[in-house]
Design a protein around this motif. Structure first.
Motif, PDB file in Angstrom:
ATOM      1  N   GLN A 109      17.940   4.920  10.789  1.00 32.94           N
ATOM      2  CA  GLN A 109      18.471   5.442  12.052  1.00 32.94           C
ATOM      3  C   GLN A 109      17.353   5.843  13.002  1.00 32.94           C
ATOM      4  OE1 GLN A 109      21.081   8.635  10.982  1.00 32.94           O
ATOM      5  NE2 GLN A 109      22.478   7.318   9.838  1.00 32.94           N
ATOM      6  N   HIS A 110      16.140   6.016  12.485  1.00 34.27           N
ATOM      7  CA  HIS A 110      14.989   6.369  13.319  1.00 34.27           C
ATOM      8  C   HIS A 110      14.010   5.194  13.398  1.00 34.27           C
ATOM      9  CE1 HIS A 110      16.666  10.327  12.527  1.00 34.27           C
ATOM     10  NE2 HIS A 110      15.919  10.794  13.513  1.00 34.27           N
ATOM     11  N   GLY A 111      14.542   4.012  13.481  1.00 38.99           N
ATOM     12  CA  GLY A 111      13.693   2.846  13.671  1.00 38.99           C
ATOM     13  C   GLY A 111      13.121   2.294  12.378  1.00 38.99           C
ATOM     14  N   GLY A 112      13.675   2.699  11.218  1.00 39.04           N
ATOM     15  CA  GLY A 112      13.212   2.168   9.949  1.00 39.04           C
ATOM     16  C   GLY A 112      11.880   2.714   9.499  1.00 39.04           C
ATOM     17  N   ASP A 113      11.440   3.812  10.035  1.00 42.22           N
ATOM     18  CA  ASP A 113      10.124   4.359   9.720  1.00 42.22           C
ATOM     19  C   ASP A 113      10.301   5.757   9.146  1.00 42.22           C
ATOM     20  OD1 ASP A 113       7.599   5.601   9.818  1.00 42.22           O
ATOM     21  OD2 ASP A 113       6.944   4.196  11.370  1.00 42.22           O
ATOM     22  N   LEU A 114      10.012   5.907   7.839  1.00 42.41           N
ATOM     23  CA  LEU A 114      10.239   7.178   7.172  1.00 42.41           C
ATOM     24  C   LEU A 114       9.321   8.279   7.684  1.00 42.41           C
ATOM     25  CD1 LEU A 114      11.832   8.648   4.979  1.00 42.41           C
ATOM     26  CD2 LEU A 114      10.060   7.994   3.359  1.00 42.41           C
ATOM     27  N   VAL A 115       8.055   7.939   7.976  1.00 43.56           N
ATOM     28  CA  VAL A 115       7.124   8.956   8.470  1.00 43.56           C
ATOM     29  C   VAL A 115       7.582   9.479   9.832  1.00 43.56           C
ATOM     30  CG1 VAL A 115       4.777   9.367   9.265  1.00 43.56           C
ATOM     31  CG2 VAL A 115       5.167   8.067   7.172  1.00 43.56           C
TER      32      VAL A 115
ATOM     33  N   GLU B 233       6.327   4.670  -4.244  1.00 43.52           N
ATOM     34  CA  GLU B 233       5.647   3.388  -4.334  1.00 43.52           C
ATOM     35  C   GLU B 233       6.451   2.266  -3.682  1.00 43.52           C
ATOM     36  OE1 GLU B 233       2.785   1.290  -7.497  1.00 43.52           O
ATOM     37  OE2 GLU B 233       4.709   1.948  -8.299  1.00 43.52           O
ATOM     38  N   THR B 234       7.762   2.306  -3.833  1.00 42.75           N
ATOM     39  CA  THR B 234       8.602   1.285  -3.207  1.00 42.75           C
ATOM     40  C   THR B 234       8.459   1.316  -1.696  1.00 42.75           C
ATOM     41  OG1 THR B 234      10.208   1.354  -5.007  1.00 42.75           O
ATOM     42  CG2 THR B 234      10.966   0.454  -2.916  1.00 42.75           C
ATOM     43  N   LEU B 235       8.468   2.511  -1.138  1.00 38.93           N
ATOM     44  CA  LEU B 235       8.324   2.645   0.317  1.00 38.93           C
ATOM     45  C   LEU B 235       6.936   2.214   0.781  1.00 38.93           C
ATOM     46  CD1 LEU B 235      10.141   6.048   0.834  1.00 38.93           C
ATOM     47  CD2 LEU B 235      10.941   3.798   1.508  1.00 38.93           C
ATOM     48  N   LEU B 236       5.936   2.448  -0.059  1.00 35.49           N
ATOM     49  CA  LEU B 236       4.586   2.036   0.304  1.00 35.49           C
ATOM     50  C   LEU B 236       4.474   0.516   0.364  1.00 35.49           C
ATOM     51  CD1 LEU B 236       1.600   2.667   0.830  1.00 35.49           C
ATOM     52  CD2 LEU B 236       1.259   2.737  -1.645  1.00 35.49           C
TER      53      LEU B 236
ATOM     54  N   GLU C 281       6.894  -1.673   0.905  1.00 32.91           N
ATOM     55  CA  GLU C 281       7.729  -2.309   1.910  1.00 32.91           C
ATOM     56  C   GLU C 281       7.188  -2.052   3.315  1.00 32.91           C
ATOM     57  OE1 GLU C 281      11.500  -0.574   1.177  1.00 32.91           O
ATOM     58  OE2 GLU C 281      11.947  -1.858  -0.540  1.00 32.91           O
ATOM     59  N   SER C 282       7.354  -3.012   4.175  1.00 28.86           N
ATOM     60  CA  SER C 282       6.923  -2.838   5.568  1.00 28.86           C
ATOM     61  C   SER C 282       7.824  -3.674   6.466  1.00 28.86           C
ATOM     62  CB  SER C 282       5.457  -3.257   5.751  1.00 28.86           C
ATOM     63  OG  SER C 282       5.273  -4.599   5.357  1.00 28.86           O
ATOM     64  N   GLY C 283       8.750  -3.008   7.134  1.00 34.14           N
ATOM     65  CA  GLY C 283       9.650  -3.713   8.051  1.00 34.14           C
ATOM     66  C   GLY C 283      10.679  -4.556   7.314  1.00 34.14           C
ATOM     67  N   GLY C 284      11.271  -5.504   8.045  1.00 34.07           N
ATOM     68  CA  GLY C 284      12.273  -6.388   7.461  1.00 34.07           C
ATOM     69  C   GLY C 284      13.477  -5.603   7.003  1.00 34.07           C
ATOM     70  N   ASP C 285      13.942  -5.903   5.803  1.00 32.57           N
ATOM     71  CA  ASP C 285      15.104  -5.203   5.266  1.00 32.57           C
ATOM     72  C   ASP C 285      14.719  -3.879   4.619  1.00 32.57           C
ATOM     73  OD1 ASP C 285      16.720  -7.293   6.035  1.00 32.57           O
ATOM     74  OD2 ASP C 285      16.447  -8.372   4.137  1.00 32.57           O
ATOM     75  N   GLY C 286      13.391  -3.632   4.493  1.00 32.79           N
ATOM     76  CA  GLY C 286      12.950  -2.410   3.838  1.00 32.79           C
ATOM     77  C   GLY C 286      12.703  -1.300   4.833  1.00 32.79           C
ATOM     78  N   VAL C 287      12.162  -0.241   4.337  1.00 35.29           N
ATOM     79  CA  VAL C 287      11.826   0.921   5.156  1.00 35.29           C
ATOM     80  C   VAL C 287      10.324   1.063   5.177  1.00 35.29           C
ATOM     81  CG1 VAL C 287      12.078   3.398   5.450  1.00 35.29           C
ATOM     82  CG2 VAL C 287      13.972   2.049   4.535  1.00 35.29           C
ATOM     83  N   GLU C 288       9.719   1.125   6.329  1.00 32.45           N
ATOM     84  CA  GLU C 288       8.264   1.223   6.430  1.00 32.45           C
ATOM     85  C   GLU C 288       7.837   2.663   6.223  1.00 32.45           C
ATOM     86  OE1 GLU C 288       6.671  -0.031  10.092  1.00 32.45           O
ATOM     87  OE2 GLU C 288       4.595   0.332   9.526  1.00 32.45           O
ATOM     88  N   LEU C 289       6.972   2.876   5.268  1.00 35.57           N
ATOM     89  CA  LEU C 289       6.468   4.228   5.022  1.00 35.57           C
ATOM     90  C   LEU C 289       5.195   4.485   5.816  1.00 35.57           C
ATOM     91  CD1 LEU C 289       6.496   6.907   3.516  1.00 35.57           C
ATOM     92  CD2 LEU C 289       5.214   5.839   1.679  1.00 35.57           C
ATOM     93  N   VAL C 290       4.258   3.554   5.763  1.00 36.71           N
ATOM     94  CA  VAL C 290       2.996   3.737   6.478  1.00 36.71           C
ATOM     95  C   VAL C 290       2.637   2.462   7.198  1.00 36.71           C
ATOM     96  CG1 VAL C 290       2.089   5.466   4.887  1.00 36.71           C
ATOM     97  CG2 VAL C 290       1.698   3.063   4.418  1.00 36.71           C
ATOM     98  N   GLY C 291       1.848   2.601   8.262  1.00 31.39           N
ATOM     99  CA  GLY C 291       1.358   1.432   8.967  1.00 31.39           C
ATOM    100  C   GLY C 291       0.223   0.799   8.197  1.00 31.39           C
ATOM    101  N   THR C 292      -0.350  -0.246   8.732  1.00 34.12           N
ATOM    102  CA  THR C 292      -1.381  -0.984   8.008  1.00 34.12           C
ATOM    103  C   THR C 292      -2.672  -0.187   7.872  1.00 34.12           C
ATOM    104  OG1 THR C 292      -2.035  -2.015  10.098  1.00 34.12           O
ATOM    105  CG2 THR C 292      -0.462  -3.213   8.734  1.00 34.12           C
TER     106      THR C 292
END
Length: 288
Positions: A16-22, A73-76, A78-89
């Motif tokens: 709901q916040h753009g797929g970004d947990l942080v 670890e799962t959130l780490l 995953e990056s975008g797509g169907d997952g939830v991005e935890l951190v940027g590159t």
């Protein structure tokens, strides 16, 4: 925020916040910031790849440890797509856990924390010791007295350990001096940990009927009995509170009533064991 996080719940909230947990965490944590200065600063740092994320104490998750480790670890990964991005590159994620727990996680089936690179906390050098002392010493005017006490202690392994030195400074803040015998020093350090936990616990509904000082005394006595039974009778470091031989030994060594033993034992294993007992197997509730 109580208990272990649910992948689905956190994932849905973050999406709901753009797929970004942080971004979701920052927005939620500082949503009452009147000027939005903190929130804006952290979000800007994140966009610039200059944000350092620290997840402290994965080993303190008890029976939820495996779930928490898998979640992080799962959130780490995953990056975008169907997952939830935890951190940027470029944003760094650092987690802390005991070395033994990290090794166990790597050896688990399926293995956990394989995405992370191991880094060990190094012994404090003189500069690190001074910084730690300055950050914890209640009265800066007592620095010289503390330094003299450290020199007289002649325990470089204690002084170079961030954890033990922190406890030592806490003891100095309360006592105004450093015990010169190791057994006396360790006793004071254990009492300090118990007192901090007892003061907090006795504010809760469950333990409000207890006096903090009496709880500290009873808990220390219980830990002495526990060490005696484990090391001298059972000849073991690892134990389970439900073990029949352990309980039989504790009842024989305990000088108080059975109800008092049961109550203090419940408190130690639920609220009072922080930094004193390591959970070596959360599924079997095995401690060291």
């Amino acid at each position: 925020e109580a208990g272990a996080p649910s992948n689905a719940a956190f994932g849905a909230s973050a999406v709901q916040h753009g797929g970004d947990l942080v971004q979701f965490f920052i927005s939620r944590k500082w949503h009452l910031d009147p000027e939005e200065s903190i929130r804006k600063l952290l979000l800007d740092l994140k966009e610039l790849g200059r944000l350092l994320i620290l997840v402290d104490g994965l080993d303190e998750g008890a029976e939820y440890r495996g779930q928490i480790e898998t979640f992080v670890e799962t959130l780490l990964r995953e990056s975008g797509g169907d997952g939830v991005e935890l951190v940027g590159t470029q944003t760094a994620l650092v987690v802390s856990t005991r070395e033994r727990n990290f090794t166990e996680s790597l050896a688990s089936k399926p293995p956990r924390l394989t995405t992370f690179v191991r880094a060990q906390i190094q012994p404090l050098d003189v500069g690190g010791q001074q910084k730690l002392i300055a950050s914890r010493l209640r009265d800066a005017g007592q620095f010289e007295a503390l330094r003299q006490g450290l020199d007289a202690l002649k325990a470089p392994d204690v002084i170079s350990s961030p954890f033990l030195l922190s406890l030592l400074v806490n003891v100095f803040n309360e006592e105004g001096r450093i015990p010169q015998r190791r057994d006396a020093l360790y006793r004071k350090q254990v009492e300090w940990v118990l007192r901090r936990a007892a003061t907090k616990a006795c504010e809760s509904e469950r333990w409000r009927h207890l006096d903090p000082d009496q709880l500290v005394t009873a808990s220390f006595t219980f830990l002495e009995c526990l060490a005696f039974v484990c090391h001298l009778q059972l000849k073991t470091r690892d134990f389970s509170p439900t073990d029949a031989d352990l309980q039989s030994g504790l009842e024989a060594a305990w000088q108080g009533g059975r109800s008092e033993l049961e109550e203090v034992q419940e408190w130690v294993f639920s609220d009072g064991s922080a930094a004193l007992l390591a959970c070596t197997d959360e599924t079997q509730r095995t401690y060291r």
